[in-house]
Design a protein around this motif. Sequence first.
Motif, PDB file in Angstrom:
ATOM      1  N   HIS A 172       1.925  -2.230  -6.115  1.00  0.00           N
ATOM      2  CA  HIS A 172       2.961  -2.681  -7.044  1.00  0.00           C
ATOM      3  C   HIS A 172       3.446  -4.087  -6.760  1.00  0.00           C
ATOM      4  CE1 HIS A 172       3.259   0.924  -9.412  1.00  0.00           C
ATOM      5  NE2 HIS A 172       3.056   1.591  -8.300  1.00  0.00           N
ATOM      6  N   GLY A 173       2.928  -4.695  -5.721  1.00  0.00           N
ATOM      7  CA  GLY A 173       3.219  -6.095  -5.466  1.00  0.00           C
ATOM      8  C   GLY A 173       4.620  -6.401  -4.980  1.00  0.00           C
ATOM      9  N   LEU A 174       5.330  -5.425  -4.456  1.00  0.00           N
ATOM     10  CA  LEU A 174       6.645  -5.719  -3.902  1.00  0.00           C
ATOM     11  C   LEU A 174       6.473  -6.498  -2.605  1.00  0.00           C
ATOM     12  CD1 LEU A 174       7.535  -3.448  -5.920  1.00  0.00           C
ATOM     13  CD2 LEU A 174       9.161  -2.747  -4.182  1.00  0.00           C
ATOM     14  N   SER A 175       7.426  -7.332  -2.324  1.00  0.00           N
ATOM     15  CA  SER A 175       7.410  -8.045  -1.049  1.00  0.00           C
ATOM     16  C   SER A 175       7.799  -7.065   0.059  1.00  0.00           C
ATOM     17  CB  SER A 175       8.407  -9.206  -1.080  1.00  0.00           C
ATOM     18  OG  SER A 175       9.736  -8.704  -1.101  1.00  0.00           O
ATOM     19  N   ILE A 176       7.548  -7.458   1.290  1.00  0.00           N
ATOM     20  CA  ILE A 176       7.939  -6.621   2.433  1.00  0.00           C
ATOM     21  C   ILE A 176       9.446  -6.369   2.400  1.00  0.00           C
ATOM     22  CG2 ILE A 176       8.087  -6.556   4.962  1.00  0.00           C
ATOM     23  CD1 ILE A 176       5.231  -6.160   3.951  1.00  0.00           C
ATOM     24  N   VAL A 177      10.207  -7.391   2.061  1.00  0.00           N
ATOM     25  CA  VAL A 177      11.668  -7.275   2.009  1.00  0.00           C
ATOM     26  C   VAL A 177      12.073  -6.245   0.945  1.00  0.00           C
ATOM     27  CG1 VAL A 177      13.804  -8.530   1.480  1.00  0.00           C
ATOM     28  CG2 VAL A 177      12.038  -9.617   2.861  1.00  0.00           C
ATOM     29  N   GLU A 178      11.455  -6.347  -0.248  1.00  0.00           N
ATOM     30  CA  GLU A 178      11.788  -5.409  -1.320  1.00  0.00           C
ATOM     31  C   GLU A 178      11.371  -3.984  -0.960  1.00  0.00           C
ATOM     32  OE1 GLU A 178      11.405  -8.147  -5.326  1.00  0.00           O
ATOM     33  OE2 GLU A 178       9.563  -7.512  -4.305  1.00  0.00           O
ATOM     34  N   ALA A 179      10.180  -3.842  -0.397  1.00  0.00           N
ATOM     35  CA  ALA A 179       9.715  -2.503  -0.012  1.00  0.00           C
ATOM     36  C   ALA A 179      10.624  -1.905   1.060  1.00  0.00           C
ATOM     37  CB  ALA A 179       8.267  -2.559   0.481  1.00  0.00           C
ATOM     38  N   ALA A 180      11.070  -2.728   1.998  1.00  0.00           N
ATOM     39  CA  ALA A 180      11.986  -2.246   3.038  1.00  0.00           C
ATOM     40  C   ALA A 180      13.290  -1.750   2.413  1.00  0.00           C
ATOM     41  CB  ALA A 180      12.253  -3.354   4.059  1.00  0.00           C
ATOM     42  N   ALA A 181      13.772  -2.468   1.411  1.00  0.00           N
ATOM     43  CA  ALA A 181      15.001  -2.043   0.732  1.00  0.00           C
ATOM     44  C   ALA A 181      14.784  -0.733  -0.020  1.00  0.00           C
ATOM     45  CB  ALA A 181      15.470  -3.136  -0.229  1.00  0.00           C
ATOM     46  N   VAL A 182      13.649  -0.603  -0.691  1.00  0.00           N
ATOM     47  CA  VAL A 182      13.351   0.622  -1.441  1.00  0.00           C
ATOM     48  C   VAL A 182      13.244   1.811  -0.496  1.00  0.00           C
ATOM     49  CG1 VAL A 182      11.563   1.809  -2.782  1.00  0.00           C
ATOM     50  CG2 VAL A 182      12.232  -0.520  -3.391  1.00  0.00           C
ATOM     51  N   LEU A 183      12.527   1.628   0.605  1.00  0.00           N
ATOM     52  CA  LEU A 183      12.298   2.734   1.543  1.00  0.00           C
ATOM     53  C   LEU A 183      13.441   2.925   2.536  1.00  0.00           C
ATOM     54  CD1 LEU A 183       8.521   2.044   2.254  1.00  0.00           C
ATOM     55  CD2 LEU A 183       9.505   3.808   0.769  1.00  0.00           C
ATOM     56  N   GLU A 184      14.374   1.969   2.520  1.00  0.00           N
ATOM     57  CA  GLU A 184      15.536   2.006   3.416  1.00  0.00           C
ATOM     58  C   GLU A 184      15.118   2.048   4.878  1.00  0.00           C
ATOM     59  OE1 GLU A 184      17.684   5.347   1.708  1.00  0.00           O
ATOM     60  OE2 GLU A 184      18.850   3.971   0.456  1.00  0.00           O
ATOM     61  N   VAL A 185      14.171   1.159   5.220  1.00  0.00           N
ATOM     62  CA  VAL A 185      13.712   1.000   6.594  1.00  0.00           C
ATOM     63  C   VAL A 185      13.677  -0.491   6.907  1.00  0.00           C
ATOM     64  CG1 VAL A 185      12.316   3.129   6.583  1.00  0.00           C
ATOM     65  CG2 VAL A 185      11.259   0.961   5.946  1.00  0.00           C
ATOM     66  N   ALA A 186      13.452  -0.825   8.168  1.00  0.00           N
ATOM     67  CA  ALA A 186      13.374  -2.219   8.577  1.00  0.00           C
ATOM     68  C   ALA A 186      12.090  -2.863   8.054  1.00  0.00           C
ATOM     69  CB  ALA A 186      13.411  -2.317  10.101  1.00  0.00           C
ATOM     70  N   GLU A 187      12.130  -4.172   7.873  1.00  0.00           N
ATOM     71  CA  GLU A 187      10.955  -4.902   7.393  1.00  0.00           C
ATOM     72  C   GLU A 187       9.766  -4.705   8.337  1.00  0.00           C
ATOM     73  OE1 GLU A 187      11.923  -9.026   6.520  1.00  0.00           O
ATOM     74  OE2 GLU A 187      13.880  -8.367   5.772  1.00  0.00           O
ATOM     75  N   GLY A 188      10.028  -4.718   9.634  1.00  0.00           N
ATOM     76  CA  GLY A 188       8.956  -4.513  10.605  1.00  0.00           C
ATOM     77  C   GLY A 188       8.297  -3.149  10.460  1.00  0.00           C
ATOM     78  N   THR A 189       9.087  -2.169  10.073  1.00  0.00           N
ATOM     79  CA  THR A 189       8.541  -0.822   9.854  1.00  0.00           C
ATOM     80  C   THR A 189       7.578  -0.840   8.675  1.00  0.00           C
ATOM     81  OG1 THR A 189      10.563   0.166  10.735  1.00  0.00           O
ATOM     82  CG2 THR A 189       9.160   1.580   9.380  1.00  0.00           C
ATOM     83  N   VAL A 190       7.941  -1.535   7.601  1.00  0.00           N
ATOM     84  CA  VAL A 190       7.053  -1.629   6.437  1.00  0.00           C
ATOM     85  C   VAL A 190       5.767  -2.343   6.832  1.00  0.00           C
ATOM     86  CG1 VAL A 190       6.761  -2.615   4.125  1.00  0.00           C
ATOM     87  CG2 VAL A 190       8.932  -1.546   4.760  1.00  0.00           C
ATOM     88  N   LYS A 191       5.892  -3.439   7.587  1.00  0.00           N
ATOM     89  CA  LYS A 191       4.702  -4.180   8.015  1.00  0.00           C
ATOM     90  C   LYS A 191       3.774  -3.296   8.843  1.00  0.00           C
ATOM     91  CE  LYS A 191       6.855  -8.740   8.164  1.00  0.00           C
ATOM     92  NZ  LYS A 191       7.298  -9.836   9.028  1.00  0.00           N
ATOM     93  N   SER A 192       4.338  -2.570   9.796  1.00  0.00           N
ATOM     94  CA  SER A 192       3.493  -1.729  10.655  1.00  0.00           C
ATOM     95  C   SER A 192       2.896  -0.562   9.874  1.00  0.00           C
ATOM     96  CB  SER A 192       4.263  -1.235  11.885  1.00  0.00           C
ATOM     97  OG  SER A 192       5.263  -0.314  11.530  1.00  0.00           O
ATOM     98  N   ARG A 193       3.665   0.020   8.953  1.00  0.00           N
ATOM     99  CA  ARG A 193       3.124   1.113   8.137  1.00  0.00           C
ATOM    100  C   ARG A 193       1.984   0.612   7.256  1.00  0.00           C
ATOM    101  NH1 ARG A 193       8.586   4.329   6.107  1.00  0.00           N
ATOM    102  NH2 ARG A 193       9.123   5.221   8.143  1.00  0.00           N
ATOM    103  N   CYS A 194       2.145  -0.582   6.697  1.00  0.00           N
ATOM    104  CA  CYS A 194       1.076  -1.152   5.868  1.00  0.00           C
ATOM    105  C   CYS A 194      -0.158  -1.421   6.720  1.00  0.00           C
ATOM    106  CB  CYS A 194       1.540  -2.444   5.191  1.00  0.00           C
ATOM    107  SG  CYS A 194       2.627  -2.181   3.772  1.00  0.00           S
ATOM    108  N   SER A 195       0.045  -1.993   7.887  1.00  0.00           N
ATOM    109  CA  SER A 195      -1.078  -2.312   8.757  1.00  0.00           C
ATOM    110  C   SER A 195      -1.818  -1.043   9.176  1.00  0.00           C
ATOM    111  CB  SER A 195      -0.586  -3.065   9.988  1.00  0.00           C
ATOM    112  OG  SER A 195      -1.642  -3.318  10.876  1.00  0.00           O
ATOM    113  N   ARG A 196      -1.073  -0.061   9.644  1.00  0.00           N
ATOM    114  CA  ARG A 196      -1.687   1.202  10.058  1.00  0.00           C
ATOM    115  C   ARG A 196      -2.340   1.919   8.877  1.00  0.00           C
ATOM    116  NH1 ARG A 196       3.419   2.521  13.296  1.00  0.00           N
ATOM    117  NH2 ARG A 196       3.010   1.503  15.276  1.00  0.00           N
ATOM    118  N   GLY A 197      -1.689   1.869   7.738  1.00  0.00           N
ATOM    119  CA  GLY A 197      -2.235   2.505   6.547  1.00  0.00           C
ATOM    120  C   GLY A 197      -3.528   1.861   6.096  1.00  0.00           C
ATOM    121  N   ARG A 198      -3.588   0.529   6.141  1.00  0.00           N
ATOM    122  CA  ARG A 198      -4.824  -0.166   5.752  1.00  0.00           C
ATOM    123  C   ARG A 198      -5.959   0.163   6.713  1.00  0.00           C
ATOM    124  NH1 ARG A 198      -1.064  -4.925   5.192  1.00  0.00           N
ATOM    125  NH2 ARG A 198      -0.381  -4.807   3.018  1.00  0.00           N
ATOM    126  N   GLU A 199      -5.643   0.209   8.001  1.00  0.00           N
ATOM    127  CA  GLU A 199      -6.671   0.562   8.997  1.00  0.00           C
ATOM    128  C   GLU A 199      -7.175   1.990   8.759  1.00  0.00           C
ATOM    129  OE1 GLU A 199      -4.984  -0.017  12.885  1.00  0.00           O
ATOM    130  OE2 GLU A 199      -4.773  -2.174  12.595  1.00  0.00           O
TER     131      GLU A 199
END
Length: 191
Positions: A149-176
């Motif tokens: 959906h093209g949300l930025s890390i900041v926007e996704a963090a706000a939607v999921l109500e988690v830290a930006e670093g959490t979104v980054k790590s979830r994306c990284s782990r998910g892609r792997e």
Amino acid sequence: MSPTGTVSSASELAGLDDLTLLRRHQEGDHEAFGEIFRRHRDRMWAVALRTTRDPEVASDAVQDAFLNAFRRAGSFRGDAQVTTWLHRITVNACLDRLRRSRPTVELEGHEPVDPRDRHTSVEVRLDVQDALARLPEGQRLALVLVDMHGLSIVEAAAVLEVAEGTVKSRCSRGREAMARLLHLDAQEDGR
């Protein structure tokens, strides 16, 4: 009716930004939220469908989400964009629906039908959907919001109500994990 007591025209509303529409809704303009719905229903449907992987559950979740947004518009603080707020409400509605609809008993001996129809593009899409479905919920939601959906890390963090670093790590782990799953599927199919 608009705050001035007149009926808002569709063309007038179409020219307003989301925040102005939400404010007008809060002030009693009965048409303003309809414009927000018209603008964002398809995107929220796509988020719900990718989150729930079931059109009926997604439909119900989108309905719940927009009803909640309509009723709770007064609680919008303006800390994020209206679309980010709607994403958060939609994802939460999906998660609520999924929690309520999880089966309590596993079906034993049930072999799922092979979803492939031997057309390459459809096959790849199904493989990706299957791999995405096998990811942990947090990783799947992060990837859907950021990569699909093209949300930025900041926007996704706000939607999921988690830290930006959490979104980054979830994306990284998910892609792997997606790469591993897709590679294993290709090997099993002899591709």
